[in-house]
Design a protein around this motif. Sequence first.
Motif, PDB file in Angstrom:
ATOM      1  N   VAL A   1       0.831  -1.205   0.000  1.00  0.00           N
ATOM      2  CA  VAL A   1       0.000   0.000   0.000  1.00  0.00           C
ATOM      3  C   VAL A   1       0.867   1.257   0.000  1.00  0.00           C
ATOM      4  CG1 VAL A   1      -1.822   1.270   1.213  1.00  0.00           C
ATOM      5  CG2 VAL A   1      -1.882  -1.228   1.145  1.00  0.00           C
ATOM      6  N   ARG A   2       1.995   1.224   0.711  1.00  0.00           N
ATOM      7  CA  ARG A   2       2.878   2.401   0.739  1.00  0.00           C
ATOM      8  C   ARG A   2       3.309   2.815  -0.667  1.00  0.00           C
ATOM      9  NH1 ARG A   2       7.509   1.185   5.320  1.00  0.00           N
ATOM     10  NH2 ARG A   2       6.216   1.416   7.191  1.00  0.00           N
ATOM     11  N   GLN A   3       3.756   1.832  -1.463  1.00  0.00           N
ATOM     12  CA  GLN A   3       4.364   2.206  -2.731  1.00  0.00           C
ATOM     13  C   GLN A   3       3.416   2.894  -3.706  1.00  0.00           C
ATOM     14  OE1 GLN A   3       6.003  -0.189  -5.797  1.00  0.00           O
ATOM     15  NE2 GLN A   3       7.497   1.410  -6.173  1.00  0.00           N
TER      16      GLN A   3
ATOM     17  N   GLY B   1       4.144   6.564   7.134  1.00  0.00           N
ATOM     18  CA  GLY B   1       3.622   5.696   6.093  1.00  0.00           C
ATOM     19  C   GLY B   1       2.124   5.463   6.114  1.00  0.00           C
ATOM     20  N   MET B   2       1.355   6.441   6.555  1.00  0.00           N
ATOM     21  CA  MET B   2      -0.112   6.306   6.507  1.00  0.00           C
ATOM     22  C   MET B   2      -0.530   6.341   5.047  1.00  0.00           C
ATOM     23  SD  MET B   2      -3.273   6.386   7.828  1.00  0.00           S
ATOM     24  CE  MET B   2      -3.460   7.154   9.407  1.00  0.00           C
ATOM     25  N   ALA B   3      -1.223   5.293   4.597  1.00  0.00           N
ATOM     26  CA  ALA B   3      -1.655   5.225   3.205  1.00  0.00           C
ATOM     27  C   ALA B   3      -2.893   4.354   3.086  1.00  0.00           C
ATOM     28  CB  ALA B   3      -0.533   4.654   2.330  1.00  0.00           C
ATOM     29  N   VAL B   4      -3.812   4.788   2.242  1.00  0.00           N
ATOM     30  CA  VAL B   4      -5.024   4.030   1.942  1.00  0.00           C
ATOM     31  C   VAL B   4      -5.147   3.972   0.417  1.00  0.00           C
ATOM     32  CG1 VAL B   4      -7.543   3.965   2.153  1.00  0.00           C
ATOM     33  CG2 VAL B   4      -6.156   4.748   4.088  1.00  0.00           C
ATOM     34  N   LEU B   5      -5.401   2.786  -0.122  1.00  0.00           N
ATOM     35  CA  LEU B   5      -5.534   2.652  -1.575  1.00  0.00           C
ATOM     36  C   LEU B   5      -6.574   3.639  -2.114  1.00  0.00           C
ATOM     37  CD1 LEU B   5      -5.395  -1.236  -2.019  1.00  0.00           C
ATOM     38  CD2 LEU B   5      -3.551   0.425  -2.386  1.00  0.00           C
ATOM     39  N   SER B   6      -6.309   4.172  -3.288  1.00  0.00           N
ATOM     40  CA  SER B   6      -7.111   5.271  -3.853  1.00  0.00           C
ATOM     41  C   SER B   6      -8.615   5.024  -3.815  1.00  0.00           C
ATOM     42  CB  SER B   6      -6.693   5.544  -5.297  1.00  0.00           C
ATOM     43  OG  SER B   6      -5.349   5.936  -5.340  1.00  0.00           O
ATOM     44  N   ASN B   7      -9.069   3.852  -4.242  1.00  0.00           N
ATOM     45  CA  ASN B   7     -10.513   3.632  -4.311  1.00  0.00           C
ATOM     46  C   ASN B   7     -11.151   3.406  -2.945  1.00  0.00           C
ATOM     47  OD1 ASN B   7      -8.746   1.569  -5.050  1.00  0.00           O
ATOM     48  ND2 ASN B   7     -10.352   0.210  -5.743  1.00  0.00           N
ATOM     49  N   PHE B   8     -10.354   3.427  -1.864  1.00  0.00           N
ATOM     50  CA  PHE B   8     -10.898   3.283  -0.511  1.00  0.00           C
ATOM     51  C   PHE B   8     -10.709   4.558   0.319  1.00  0.00           C
ATOM     52  CE2 PHE B   8     -10.142  -1.042  -1.953  1.00  0.00           C
ATOM     53  CZ  PHE B   8     -11.341  -1.657  -1.625  1.00  0.00           C
ATOM     54  N   GLN B   9     -10.141   5.603  -0.283  1.00  0.00           N
ATOM     55  CA  GLN B   9      -9.929   6.856   0.443  1.00  0.00           C
ATOM     56  C   GLN B   9     -11.256   7.569   0.680  1.00  0.00           C
ATOM     57  OE1 GLN B   9      -6.898   9.087  -1.665  1.00  0.00           O
ATOM     58  NE2 GLN B   9      -5.357   7.529  -1.275  1.00  0.00           N
ATOM     59  N   LYS B  10     -11.263   8.395   1.717  1.00  0.00           N
ATOM     60  CA  LYS B  10     -12.438   9.196   2.107  1.00  0.00           C
ATOM     61  C   LYS B  10     -13.621   8.321   2.539  1.00  0.00           C
ATOM     62  CE  LYS B  10     -11.075  13.230  -0.541  1.00  0.00           C
ATOM     63  NZ  LYS B  10     -10.008  13.549   0.340  1.00  0.00           N
ATOM     64  N   LYS B  11     -13.300   7.156   3.116  1.00  0.00           N
ATOM     65  CA  LYS B  11     -14.334   6.247   3.608  1.00  0.00           C
ATOM     66  C   LYS B  11     -14.126   5.915   5.090  1.00  0.00           C
ATOM     67  CE  LYS B  11     -14.957   3.997  -0.924  1.00  0.00           C
ATOM     68  NZ  LYS B  11     -15.934   4.928  -1.397  1.00  0.00           N
ATOM     69  N   GLY B  12     -13.258   6.655   5.774  1.00  0.00           N
ATOM     70  CA  GLY B  12     -13.042   6.444   7.203  1.00  0.00           C
ATOM     71  C   GLY B  12     -11.972   5.432   7.561  1.00  0.00           C
ATOM     72  N   ILE B  13     -11.235   4.936   6.564  1.00  0.00           N
ATOM     73  CA  ILE B  13     -10.214   3.913   6.822  1.00  0.00           C
ATOM     74  C   ILE B  13      -9.039   4.513   7.607  1.00  0.00           C
ATOM     75  CG2 ILE B  13      -8.680   2.176   5.791  1.00  0.00           C
ATOM     76  CD1 ILE B  13     -11.801   1.815   5.292  1.00  0.00           C
TER      77      ILE B  13
END
Length: 149
Positions: A18-20, A77-89
Amino acid sequence: MKGNVQIKAISATETIRVRQPILRPGLPVETCVFKGDELKSTIHLGAYYNDQLIGVVTYMKNNTSIFETNYQYQLRGMAVLSNFQKKGIGKLLLEKGEQILKDKNTELIWCNARKVAVPFYEKKGFTITGNLFNIPGVGPHYVMQKTLD
């Protein structure tokens, strides 16, 4: 979606998936490996949705002289895959990390937050300390901090 997301401890190696693509797109995978990733005191958390790793965060025991408290952890290294962003993850990853760090008597969490991520961290109780600075190849950042009660 949040109800179907599980937060659990993961290895440093697992964070790279997920980081990369999120934090170092187009850069060598080595740029996603942080000094301290393998220390026993380092905590890596992953957010899973339907058994897919969709978000990561790392907490490293790392005191900076900017803050006077003794028990500090750096969020990295906080990262959330693009299609899951802005969903509270990201919020779930922060909440779980704060719970773990409070149990370790941590007084303060700090991070080098990308300028674009500042509003996210501010909503979660972090405040900016100091001036905007640039991390070469990554972009503009602020040091942000949050005291744990």
